[in-house]
Design a protein around this motif. Structure first.
Motif, mmCIF file in Angstrom:
data_model
loop_
_atom_site.group_PDB
_atom_site.id
_atom_site.type_symbol
_atom_site.label_atom_id
_atom_site.label_comp_id
_atom_site.label_asym_id
_atom_site.label_seq_id
_atom_site.Cartn_x
_atom_site.Cartn_y
_atom_site.Cartn_z
ATOM 1 N N MET A 102 6.178 55.838 -46.352
ATOM 2 C CA MET A 102 6.826 55.651 -47.656
ATOM 3 C C MET A 102 8.348 55.736 -47.535
ATOM 4 O O MET A 102 9.076 54.836 -47.972
ATOM 5 N N PHE A 103 8.834 56.815 -46.912
ATOM 6 C CA PHE A 103 10.277 56.991 -46.791
ATOM 7 C C PHE A 103 10.861 56.096 -45.692
ATOM 8 O O PHE A 103 11.914 55.483 -45.876
ATOM 9 N N GLY A 104 10.178 56.033 -44.546
ATOM 10 C CA GLY A 104 10.693 55.271 -43.416
ATOM 11 C C GLY A 104 10.734 53.779 -43.670
ATOM 12 O O GLY A 104 11.758 53.122 -43.433
ATOM 13 N N LEU A 105 9.616 53.216 -44.146
ATOM 14 C CA LEU A 105 9.587 51.778 -44.401
ATOM 15 C C LEU A 105 10.493 51.401 -45.570
ATOM 16 O O LEU A 105 11.061 50.303 -45.584
ATOM 17 N N TYR A 106 10.596 52.286 -46.555
ATOM 18 C CA TYR A 106 11.515 51.995 -47.661
ATOM 19 C C TYR A 106 12.943 51.816 -47.130
ATOM 20 O O TYR A 106 13.642 50.869 -47.512
ATOM 21 N N GLU A 107 13.348 52.717 -46.248
ATOM 22 C CA GLU A 107 14.694 52.595 -45.672
ATOM 23 C C GLU A 107 14.815 51.339 -44.821
ATOM 24 O O GLU A 107 15.826 50.631 -44.877
#
Length: 305
Positions: A102-107
């Motif tokens: 969630m956080f990694g791919l969003y970035e």
């Protein structure tokens, strides 16, 4: 290393060259700036799951059976302490991975899409919303972990599935891969929109909180911001979680559409919206705590790693 022992360069490198070299060293010896978003998300989710799993188990029984909180607690207490953390491994594996995604791919998606958006003149808000939706959709690939968690937390399957590995083995052997993705539609309907709202509102909400001047103050603000968003989104998408739990509690048989599952639950509970949302109060408080922990831990780790 002694600075005197290093030969002096013939010419001073430009600041851009220095930054480039630092970036290469960081990537070779530690976490890259992109990789740490995945690590911080995973550790934040691990902290949350260990803390809130018993609450989640009570909530699940309410969603599945329409029990009151006291009845669900009594049922779990009757099963004994040894079964309290039964079903922990699937959400631990699933949540640590999905929150990292969630956080990694969003970035990652934001970085890639913003590069294209600047060239095309697309609004940044739209670009980041698309990035959030893509990250949420990617999370759904791990829906089988939610599926097995549901089976292990449902007391009706206590004698059928011994543990996570056994549940996966039985599902794959008797029904195939497709059975592991039962309940995928409500997961997709929940993940994309909730990610868009979470990442879109996280910054504006924090800006409206009292300004923090210490690390503790920032942690409190991050906890409040994440908690309020998580609680609100948990209520908003609660019926989808009810439909998901009901669908995933079934083993074998026809795949029933999400809307039909929800209507069945609604009719079974006397056509009462209040009973459809049974467990929503506990879900609100669990989400408040869970997403407060996740957001505060994630932001803290970003600063110290």
């Amino acid at each position: 290393m002694d600075p005197e022992s290093v030969p002096k360069p013939q010419a001073l490198p430009s600041p851009q060259s220095k930054l480039s070299k630092i970036g290469h060293v960081t990537g070779a010896t530690g976490l890259s700036s992109r990789g740490k978003h995945y690590v911080c998300g995973s550790v934040a989710a691990f902290t949350n799951i260990i803390t809130t799993f018993p609450i989640q188990k009570v909530l699940f029984r309410q969603q599945l059976h329409g029990l009151r909180s006291s009845e669900a607690v009594r049922q779990i207490r009757h099963e004994g302490l040894r079964n309290l953390y039964r079903g922990l491994l699937p959400p631990l594996l699933q949540k640590t991975t999905t929150v990292a995604i969630m956080f990694g791919l969003y970035e990652d998606f934001s970085r890639l899409l913003l590069q294209r958006a600047r060239a095309s003149g697309a609004p940044e808000l739209l670009t980041r919303s698309v990035a959030a939706a893509l990250a949420g959709t990617a999370e759904a690939a791990l829906a089988p972990f939610e599926r097995v968690q549901t089976l292990l937390q449902d007391h009706r399957h206590n004698g059928r599935f011994r543990n996570t590995a056994h549940a996966f083995r039985m599902l794959l052997r008797e029904h195939g891969v497709r059975e592991c993705y039962r309940g995928l539609v409500p997961v997709l309907m929940r993940n994309g929109p909730s990610n868009v709202l979470f990442f879109g509102l996280r910054g504006p909400i924090k800006q409206r909180l009292p300004e923090a001047h210490t690390r503790t103050g920032h942690m409190v603000n991050d906890f409040v911001c994440g908690g309020l968003l998580g609680a609100a989104l948990g209520i908003m998408f609660y019926p989808l979680n009810v439909a998901k739990s009901r669908a995933q509690a079934q083993v074998g048989g026809a795949f029933v559409p999400c809307g039909q599952v929800l209507m069945t639950v609604w009719r079974e509970r006397g056509g009462s919206v209040v009973k459809l949302f049974r467990g929503a109060t506990l879900n609100y408080h669990r989400s408040l705590l869970s997403w407060g922990i996740i957001n505060a831990t994630y932001e803290l780790l970003l600063k110290i790693i």
